[in-house]
Design an enzyme around this catalytic site. Structure first.
Site, PDB file in Angstrom:
ATOM      1  N   ALA A 123     -16.460  -7.024   8.407  1.00 29.73           N
ATOM      2  CA  ALA A 123     -17.337  -7.913   8.863  1.00 29.73           C
ATOM      3  C   ALA A 123     -17.241  -8.965   7.846  1.00 29.73           C
ATOM      4  O   ALA A 123     -18.369  -9.822   8.052  1.00 29.73           O
ATOM      5  CB  ALA A 123     -18.627  -7.457   9.448  1.00 29.73           C
ATOM      6  N   ASN A 191     -22.078  -1.154   6.287  1.00 32.03           N
ATOM      7  CA  ASN A 191     -20.731  -0.771   5.642  1.00 32.03           C
ATOM      8  C   ASN A 191     -20.314  -2.073   4.883  1.00 32.03           C
ATOM      9  O   ASN A 191     -19.605  -1.494   3.754  1.00 32.03           O
ATOM     10  CB  ASN A 191     -19.578  -0.471   6.853  1.00 32.03           C
ATOM     11  CG  ASN A 191     -19.776   0.853   7.488  1.00 32.03           C
ATOM     12  OD1 ASN A 191     -19.577   1.731   6.690  1.00 32.03           O
ATOM     13  ND2 ASN A 191     -20.453   0.991   8.511  1.00 32.03           N
ATOM     14  N   HIS A 221     -23.822 -12.445   7.268  1.00 33.38           N
ATOM     15  CA  HIS A 221     -23.626 -12.199   5.903  1.00 33.38           C
ATOM     16  C   HIS A 221     -23.600 -13.226   5.000  1.00 33.38           C
ATOM     17  O   HIS A 221     -22.780 -13.945   5.039  1.00 33.38           O
ATOM     18  CB  HIS A 221     -22.575 -11.110   5.802  1.00 33.38           C
ATOM     19  CG  HIS A 221     -22.537 -10.101   6.860  1.00 33.38           C
ATOM     20  ND1 HIS A 221     -23.401  -8.940   6.807  1.00 33.38           N
ATOM     21  CD2 HIS A 221     -21.779  -9.785   7.829  1.00 33.38           C
ATOM     22  CE1 HIS A 221     -23.070  -8.200   7.957  1.00 33.38           C
ATOM     23  NE2 HIS A 221     -22.165  -8.618   8.428  1.00 33.38           N
TER      24      HIS A 221
HETATM   25  N1  LIG Z   1     -16.325  -1.879   7.575  1.00 31.42           N
HETATM   26  C1  LIG Z   1     -16.934  -2.678   8.123  1.00 31.42           C
HETATM   27  O1  LIG Z   1     -17.131  -3.541   8.058  1.00 31.42           O
HETATM   28  C2  LIG Z   1     -17.769  -2.137   9.713  1.00 31.42           C
HETATM   29  C3  LIG Z   1     -18.070  -3.048  10.588  1.00 31.42           C
HETATM   30  C4  LIG Z   1     -18.612  -2.547  11.593  1.00 31.42           C
HETATM   31  C5  LIG Z   1     -18.674  -1.267  11.861  1.00 31.42           C
HETATM   32  N2  LIG Z   1     -18.211  -0.573  11.188  1.00 31.42           N
HETATM   33  C6  LIG Z   1     -18.077   1.009  11.122  1.00 31.42           C
HETATM   34  O2  LIG Z   1     -17.207   1.337  11.759  1.00 31.42           O
HETATM   35  C7  LIG Z   1     -17.367   2.661  12.547  1.00 31.42           C
HETATM   36  C8  LIG Z   1     -16.987   2.725  13.997  1.00 31.42           C
HETATM   37  O3  LIG Z   1     -17.847   1.520  14.388  1.00 31.42           O
HETATM   38  P1  LIG Z   1     -17.976   1.294  16.033  1.00 31.42           P
HETATM   39  O4  LIG Z   1     -18.615  -0.048  16.252  1.00 31.42           O
HETATM   40  O5  LIG Z   1     -16.771   1.424  16.808  1.00 31.42           O
HETATM   41  O6  LIG Z   1     -18.987   2.503  16.561  1.00 31.42           O
HETATM   42  P2  LIG Z   1     -19.285   3.100  17.853  1.00 31.42           P
HETATM   43  O7  LIG Z   1     -20.538   3.667  17.839  1.00 31.42           O
HETATM   44  O8  LIG Z   1     -18.901   2.099  19.012  1.00 31.42           O
HETATM   45  O9  LIG Z   1     -18.086   4.108  18.045  1.00 31.42           O
HETATM   46  C9  LIG Z   1     -17.881   5.376  17.201  1.00 31.42           C
HETATM   47  C10 LIG Z   1     -17.266   6.175  17.988  1.00 31.42           C
HETATM   48  O10 LIG Z   1     -16.861   7.363  17.191  1.00 31.42           O
HETATM   49  C11 LIG Z   1     -17.664   8.579  17.637  1.00 31.42           C
HETATM   50  N3  LIG Z   1     -17.942   9.513  16.649  1.00 31.42           N
HETATM   51  C12 LIG Z   1     -19.132   9.624  15.979  1.00 31.42           C
HETATM   52  N4  LIG Z   1     -18.911  10.444  14.969  1.00 31.42           N
HETATM   53  C13 LIG Z   1     -17.888  11.149  15.033  1.00 31.42           C
HETATM   54  C14 LIG Z   1     -17.349  12.218  14.327  1.00 31.42           C
HETATM   55  N5  LIG Z   1     -17.889  12.753  13.286  1.00 31.42           N
HETATM   56  N6  LIG Z   1     -15.901  12.453  14.596  1.00 31.42           N
HETATM   57  C15 LIG Z   1     -15.233  11.811  15.764  1.00 31.42           C
HETATM   58  N7  LIG Z   1     -15.899  10.785  16.463  1.00 31.42           N
HETATM   59  C16 LIG Z   1     -16.951  10.469  15.967  1.00 31.42           C
HETATM   60  C17 LIG Z   1     -18.797   8.176  18.571  1.00 31.42           C
HETATM   61  O11 LIG Z   1     -18.635   9.137  19.703  1.00 31.42           O
HETATM   62  C18 LIG Z   1     -17.864   7.043  19.016  1.00 31.42           C
HETATM   63  O12 LIG Z   1     -17.143   7.043  20.238  1.00 31.42           O
HETATM   64  C19 LIG Z   1     -18.935   3.115  12.252  1.00 31.42           C
HETATM   65  O13 LIG Z   1     -18.890   3.843  11.448  1.00 31.42           O
HETATM   66  C20 LIG Z   1     -19.323   1.603  11.870  1.00 31.42           C
HETATM   67  O14 LIG Z   1     -20.596   1.731  11.080  1.00 31.42           O
HETATM   68  C21 LIG Z   1     -17.656  -0.694   9.814  1.00 31.42           C
END
Ligand SMILES: NC(=O)c1ccc[n+]([C@@H]2O[C@H](COP(=O)([O-])OP(=O)(O)OC[C@H]3O[C@@H](n4cnc5c(N)ncnc54)[C@H](O)[C@@H]3O)[C@@H](O)[C@H]2O)c1
Length: 270
Positions: A123, A191, A221
């Site tokens: 992001a 993150n 941000h």
């Molecule tokens: N790097 C970045 O800039 C950035 C930006 C946004 C989100 N993220 C991170 O990316 C990840 C995914 O984001 P999202 O918006 O798709 O989230 P989301 O909540 O929409 O989807 C996450 C999915 O993962 C599943 N899940 C949770 N724990 C799990 C596990 N241990 N094993 C398998 N599946 C599991 C959930 O059931 C859900 O379906 C999150 O950790 C979020 O914080 C990172």
């Protein structure tokens, strides 16, 4: 730009980011095959698989790693240690979105392996300048993240400190601290702090501020860096994902762009 046919990708996490990545592969936008999908919630994995033309099989994390050439983690920080262990053990590349779950020990293990760990910009923007600045001296980095209160709800730090986000009428700084403290208190929201911290590689000179602001409708941000090469000031104003207000749409486009870069013979950007 020429792309060579992938590699099979395996997806851990079928939420907002995972779904977009899966659709980019399924639609042919990325020249890749989807080896399988995995989610802690089997219904989410089933729904995603059913929505795709390729109807990828639903697997465990271990089966995903066996079946894929590159594993894409888009789940939760708690899913990262197992994904790292499995990828190192089986010799598979790993792209991590829940970067707050990565530790210095994980980096060391990848450095000493034959496989790659990818951390998309996610992001934020400007990692190119941060990485280059890190080759010289960086004095300070600050990250101020401003989100609509709904995007911070249920974060452990908010719950533990009984911070009332519902009745906010003006902006409120809800957190100030180090990137490590930030990701502990806001594992689903910040993150970007971990990605920036790892790019800047400056212990003790990196501060994070998180602001809940009822007047904003985007995730904003602001990065300020000063160092030997000059200063960098970046503001990114992101549209939240319609599927998950905590996540910026830019995050999944960044993930897709990273996969495209991996597949391409022409690499643009640092
Ligand atoms: N790097 C970045 O800039 C950035 C930006 C946004 C989100 N993220 C991170 O990316 C990840 C995914 O984001 P999202 O918006 O798709 O989230 P989301 O909540 O929409 O989807 C996450 C999915 O993962 C599943 N899940 C949770 N724990 C799990 C596990 N241990 N094993 C398998 N599946 C599991 C959930 O059931 C859900 O379906 C999150 O950790 C979020 O914080 C990172």
């Amino acid at each position: 730009m020429s792309e060579h046919t992938l590699k099979k990708a395996g997806l851990i996490g079928c939420g907002a980011i995972g779904t977009r990545i899966a659709k980019a592969i399924d639609s042919g936008e990325l020249k890749a095959a989807l080896a399988g999908v995995c989610d802690i919630d089997p219904e989410r994995a089933r729904a995603l698989s059913q929505s795709l033309n390729g109807k990828p099989p639903i697997m465990s994390a271990a089966q995903i790693v066996d079946a894929a050439d590159i594993v894409v983690e888009a789940a939760h920080v708690s899913a990262v240690p197992e994904a790292v262990d499995l990828c190192i053990e089986k010799g598979k590349d790993l792209m991590v979105m829940s970067v707050g779950g990565l530790t210095p020990e994980h980096f060391e293990r990848f450095e000493n392996s034959a496989v790659n760990l990818y951390m998309p910009s996610g992001a934020v923007c400007g990692l190119d300048g941060v990485l280059a600045s890190n080759l010289e001296h960086i004095d300070t980095v600050t990250l101020t993240t401003r989100k609509p209160p709904a995007g911070l709800k249920d974060a452990p730090f908010i719950v533990q400190n009984n911070i009332d986000l519902d009745s906010l009428t003006a902006e409120k700084t809800v957190f100030e601290g180090s990137p490590a403290q930030a990701i502990k208190g806001f594992p689903k929201n910040i993150n970007v702090a971990t990605t920036l911290y790892n790019a800047a590689n400056v212990d003790g000179k990196f501060r994070v501020r998180i602001v809940a602001d009822p007047a904003v409708h985007s995730n904003i941000h602001e990065i300020n860096l000063s160092g030997a090469l000059g200063s960098i000031r970046i503001t990114v104003e992101n549209v939240p994902s319609p599927d998950n207000p905590r996540t910026s749409a830019l995050a999944y486009y960044s993930a897709i762009a990273t996969l495209r870069k991996i597949l391409s013979h022409v690499k643009i950007g640092t």
